[in-house]
Design a protein around this motif. Structure first.
Motif, PDB file in Angstrom:
ATOM      1  N   ALA A  14       0.835  -1.209   0.000  1.00 49.47           N
ATOM      2  CA  ALA A  14       0.000   0.000   0.000  1.00 49.47           C
ATOM      3  C   ALA A  14       0.865   1.251   0.000  1.00 49.47           C
ATOM      4  N   LYS A  19      -1.278   3.984  -1.779  1.00 45.93           N
ATOM      5  CA  LYS A  19      -2.696   3.720  -1.544  1.00 45.93           C
ATOM      6  C   LYS A  19      -3.131   4.344  -0.224  1.00 45.93           C
ATOM      7  N   LYS A  27      -6.426   5.096  -4.382  1.00 40.15           N
ATOM      8  CA  LYS A  27      -5.151   5.759  -4.635  1.00 40.15           C
ATOM      9  C   LYS A  27      -5.115   7.146  -4.009  1.00 40.15           C
ATOM     10  N   CYS A  45     -10.151   9.785  -0.637  1.00 39.51           N
ATOM     11  CA  CYS A  45      -9.970   8.445  -1.164  1.00 39.51           C
ATOM     12  C   CYS A  45     -11.182   8.072  -2.017  1.00 39.51           C
TER      13      CYS A  45
END
Length: 139
Positions: A14, A19, A27, A45
């Motif tokens: 991540a 992320k 992302k 997000c």
């Protein structure tokens, strides 16, 4: 790449793929690190709706993380240059260091913000229940 079940996403992938720290699915940036459109951070997000900028000026703290990155890079480059070349000419060091730091600037920008979100933000934790497809739209 290792397949991971929803709800059991690992932290390092991540971070590497930039992320979201809460769901590890959405992302953080709109564009790749090296591109002509620059690096823009999404407002929230696309998967779980986490607002990335926790307060106005939140990402100014990422400058300190970026500073630590650059210091580590410069020390490593100086020692590596000395070991590989044995040169005492300051221009050799200056050219190598400025070139490498300029090439790594987009990565320093990106990962200083990613690490700020993942590790240095109090109260922001991973929620496995948000990792599945039950969030907003897939990210």
């Amino acid at each position: 790449m290792e397949s991971v079940k929803a709800g059991n996403l690992r932290m390092w992938p991540a971070i590497v793929h930039a992320k979201c720290p809460r769901c590890r699915a959405g992302k953080i940036f709109t564009n790749p690190a090296y591109g002509f459109k620059g690096q823009k951070i999404l407002k929230e997000c696309p998967h779980c709706g986490l607002v990335y900028e926790r307060e106005p000026g939140y990402f100014y703290a990422a400058m300190y993380v970026g500073y630590a990155f650059i210091v580590a890079e410069l020390v490593t480059l100086a020692v590596g240059t000395y070991i590989l070349t044995g040169s005492e000419n300051p221009w050799v060091y200056l050219c190598i260091m400025l070139t490498v730091v300029a090439l790594l600037a987009p990565l320093n920008f990106r990962y200083s913000r990613v690490l700020l979100l993942h590790w240095l933000t109090p109260g922001l934790r991973y929620h496995p229940e948000l990792s599945g497809n039950n969030g907003k739209s897939g990210g």
